[in-house]
Design a protein around this motif. Structure first.
Motif, PDB file in Angstrom:
ATOM      1  N   ALA A   1      -7.847   8.867   1.713  1.00  0.00           N
ATOM      2  CA  ALA A   1      -6.973   8.446   2.812  1.00  0.00           C
ATOM      3  C   ALA A   1      -6.027   7.332   2.389  1.00  0.00           C
ATOM      4  O   ALA A   1      -4.814   7.390   2.634  1.00  0.00           O
ATOM      5  N   LEU A   2      -6.565   6.297   1.747  1.00  0.00           N
ATOM      6  CA  LEU A   2      -5.750   5.154   1.356  1.00  0.00           C
ATOM      7  C   LEU A   2      -4.679   5.541   0.333  1.00  0.00           C
ATOM      8  O   LEU A   2      -3.529   5.101   0.421  1.00  0.00           O
ATOM      9  N   THR A   3      -5.058   6.367  -0.620  1.00  0.00           N
ATOM     10  CA  THR A   3      -4.091   6.780  -1.640  1.00  0.00           C
ATOM     11  C   THR A   3      -3.041   7.709  -1.045  1.00  0.00           C
ATOM     12  O   THR A   3      -1.863   7.637  -1.415  1.00  0.00           O
ATOM     13  N   GLY A   4      -3.449   8.566  -0.114  1.00  0.00           N
ATOM     14  CA  GLY A   4      -2.481   9.430   0.560  1.00  0.00           C
ATOM     15  C   GLY A   4      -1.458   8.623   1.336  1.00  0.00           C
ATOM     16  O   GLY A   4      -0.248   8.912   1.301  1.00  0.00           O
ATOM     17  N   VAL A   5      -1.914   7.591   2.051  1.00  0.00           N
ATOM     18  CA  VAL A   5      -0.997   6.724   2.788  1.00  0.00           C
ATOM     19  C   VAL A   5      -0.062   6.001   1.821  1.00  0.00           C
ATOM     20  O   VAL A   5       1.151   5.896   2.057  1.00  0.00           O
ATOM     21  N   ALA A   6      -0.613   5.486   0.711  1.00  0.00           N
ATOM     22  CA  ALA A   6       0.202   4.773  -0.271  1.00  0.00           C
ATOM     23  C   ALA A   6       1.266   5.679  -0.884  1.00  0.00           C
ATOM     24  O   ALA A   6       2.405   5.248  -1.120  1.00  0.00           O
ATOM     25  N   ILE A   7       0.923   6.933  -1.133  1.00  0.00           N
ATOM     26  CA  ILE A   7       1.896   7.892  -1.672  1.00  0.00           C
ATOM     27  C   ILE A   7       3.105   8.002  -0.761  1.00  0.00           C
ATOM     28  O   ILE A   7       4.258   7.980  -1.202  1.00  0.00           O
ATOM     29  N   CYS A   8       2.840   8.125   0.539  1.00  0.00           N
ATOM     30  CA  CYS A   8       3.939   8.268   1.493  1.00  0.00           C
ATOM     31  C   CYS A   8       4.821   7.026   1.518  1.00  0.00           C
ATOM     32  O   CYS A   8       6.039   7.121   1.643  1.00  0.00           O
ATOM     33  N   LEU A   9       4.214   5.862   1.409  1.00  0.00           N
ATOM     34  CA  LEU A   9       4.986   4.625   1.443  1.00  0.00           C
ATOM     35  C   LEU A   9       5.784   4.410   0.161  1.00  0.00           C
ATOM     36  O   LEU A   9       6.939   3.959   0.195  1.00  0.00           O
ATOM     37  N   LEU A  10       5.191   4.717  -0.979  1.00  0.00           N
ATOM     38  CA  LEU A  10       5.784   4.365  -2.267  1.00  0.00           C
ATOM     39  C   LEU A  10       6.803   5.378  -2.775  1.00  0.00           C
ATOM     40  O   LEU A  10       7.675   5.024  -3.579  1.00  0.00           O
ATOM     41  N   SER A  11       6.692   6.615  -2.353  1.00  0.00           N
ATOM     42  CA  SER A  11       7.620   7.634  -2.833  1.00  0.00           C
ATOM     43  C   SER A  11       9.053   7.265  -2.463  1.00  0.00           C
ATOM     44  O   SER A  11       9.317   6.786  -1.358  1.00  0.00           O
ATOM     45  N   PRO A  12      10.017   7.469  -3.363  1.00  0.00           N
ATOM     46  CA  PRO A  12      11.413   7.153  -3.011  1.00  0.00           C
ATOM     47  C   PRO A  12      11.911   7.940  -1.813  1.00  0.00           C
ATOM     48  O   PRO A  12      12.772   7.473  -1.071  1.00  0.00           O
ATOM     49  N   PHE A  13      11.340   9.148  -1.627  1.00  0.00           N
ATOM     50  CA  PHE A  13      11.766   9.981  -0.496  1.00  0.00           C
ATOM     51  C   PHE A  13      10.537  10.667   0.089  1.00  0.00           C
ATOM     52  O   PHE A  13       9.877  11.445  -0.586  1.00  0.00           O
ATOM     53  N   THR A  14      10.236  10.375   1.335  1.00  0.00           N
ATOM     54  CA  THR A  14       9.084  10.965   2.012  1.00  0.00           C
ATOM     55  C   THR A  14       9.560  11.701   3.256  1.00  0.00           C
ATOM     56  O   THR A  14       9.769  11.095   4.317  1.00  0.00           O
ATOM     57  N   TRP A  15       9.779  13.012   3.110  1.00  0.00           N
ATOM     58  CA  TRP A  15      10.067  13.820   4.286  1.00  0.00           C
ATOM     59  C   TRP A  15       8.880  13.739   5.243  1.00  0.00           C
ATOM     60  O   TRP A  15       7.741  13.538   4.825  1.00  0.00           O
ATOM     61  N   VAL A  16       9.144  13.954   6.526  1.00  0.00           N
ATOM     62  CA  VAL A  16       8.077  13.836   7.523  1.00  0.00           C
ATOM     63  C   VAL A  16       6.936  14.803   7.223  1.00  0.00           C
ATOM     64  O   VAL A  16       5.765  14.478   7.443  1.00  0.00           O
TER      65      VAL A  16
END
Length: 387
Positions: A274-289
């Motif tokens: 869960a924590l890594t999944g959330v971090a991926i969304c925050l850190l990626s230069p572009f996170t589509w919904v």
């Protein structure tokens, strides 16, 4: 009585999800699946993997994954359209059910969870746009939650997922950070093998991708649009100074590393997922919904927390708020910079992501269970025998 409540919860969830879908769902026309098929077919016909463009409503889009992804997606390109569409949707649904079953272990809660998940914007967009997010999430989840404890090949699925789409590579760092060095080595080596396979079968496309296209984030879309719910998108929408985004990235990485290390040490790999999944969304230069399906494990943990007292109620209240945001596609209602509340509303998924990163409970599935003393250690065994 419990069975009645479970069935009642499922029925209410089905009706509620149907209402939510009717109110907020938008059919995306399997746009990304068209891109996958068109780009792979273009490559197979010698016209190039990254030259293909699929026209959208505002602009055209091309293939943005490493060349290895083209090898993985080839079956979807050569199969008839309806078969490819059904296979991808079935894989997404099956992955959702597999992860829910691993956590909940009961049919009615799993079905209820699947219905509630399907009503969220990230889940329904992943399916209706023809994306592979849920498939990658399932691969990573199986690796962390099942293979890691049972097989020396643990890490291979994470490496393959990272080879298809770069963002899951953060899970390789998670394995290293939590001292699962063998699994981290397997994952990293597998990711390198996928890159090597790309060079072997598509040398020109690999050279172009790794030396040039990888760094062109504008190929994915306009970084300022409300559909980009990453830290980068929020910083650009708020017109923050150039140094703000790198500073926020460092802060998020530090918070993630501290909490993920604790989760992996216990171990509580559900929290790690869960924590890594959330971090991926925050850190990626572009996170589509639709990429925010990586946040769904965090939502599940909040709802399924065994924490006691007020903490449990706060977790469920937070889950309800995050779920409401995920269902209603709230960020699109503030897509126009002239809209009142644009600064807050257009970044609402980023805000909830930051909250989840700091609040997802770690190891609450066991924290509320008392440790038996020596005098009553045999009591659970005696009770189980009496049953």
């Amino acid at each position: 009585m419990r069975s009645f409540r479970a069935w009642a919860g499922l029925i209410v969830s089905v009706v509620g999800a149907a209402v939510l879908l009717a109110m907020f769902a938008r059919w995306q026309g399997q746009f990304d699946l068209h891109v996958y098929r068109g780009a792979v077919r273009s490559w197979l016909h010698g016209d190039g993997l990254y030259t293909y463009r699929q026209q959208g409503m505002i602009r055209s889009f091309g293939f943005t994954y490493p060349p290895f992804a083209a090898l993985v997606l080839m079956p979807l390109a050569v199969l008839p359209w309806r078969v490819a569409e059904m296979l991808l949707a079935l894989a997404s649904l099956s992955g959702t059910l597999i992860l829910l079953w691993h956590r909940l272990r009961a049919l009615l809660p799993v079905l209820t969870g699947a219905v509630l998940a399907a009503a969220t914007e990230p889940w329904r967009d992943t399916v209706t746009v023809g994306q592979i997010n849920l498939v990658l999430l399932t691969m990573v989840g199986l690796d962390l939650l099942f293979v890691l404890k049972r097989h020396p090949a643990a890490g291979a699925l994470i490496g393959i997922a990272a080879g298809v789409k770069l963002t899951p590579a953060l899970f390789i760092l998670y394995l290293v950070l939590t001292r699962r060095y063998r699994a981290g080595l397997v994952a990293g080596s597998t990711a390198l093998v996928t890159a090597g396979l790309g060079w072997l079968f598509a040398p020109d496309e690999s050279r172009r991708y790794w030396t040039h296209l990888l760094w062109q984030t504008d190929r994915i879309g306009d970084v300022t649009i409300a559909g980009n719910q990453s830290l980068s998108g929020a910083v650009h929408r708020l017109h923050a100074p150039p140094g703000v985004w790198p500073a926020l990235v460092v802060v998020v990485l530090v918070v993630w590393a501290f909490r993920a290390r604790k989760a992996g040490t216990l171990p509580d790999d559900w929290a790690g997922l869960a924590l890594t999944g959330v971090a991926i969304c925050l850190l990626s230069p572009f996170t589509w919904v639709h990429h925010l399906v990586w946040q769904l494990p965090a939502l599940l943990i909040l709802l399924d927390s065994r924490a006691s007292g007020r903490r449990r109620h706060w977790f469920r209240l937070l889950a309800a708020v995050v779920y409401a945001v995920l269902v209603t596609a709230l960020e699109w209602r503030f897509a126009d910079p002239g809209t009142l509340g644009y600064q807050l509303g257009s970044n609402v998924q980023v805000i909830t992501g930051l909250i989840l990163l700091m609040t997802v409970p770690v190891n609450t599935t066991t924290a509320s269970v008392p440790v038996p003393s020596r005098s009553n250690a045999a009591a659970p065994m005696a009770q189980s025998l009496q049953r």
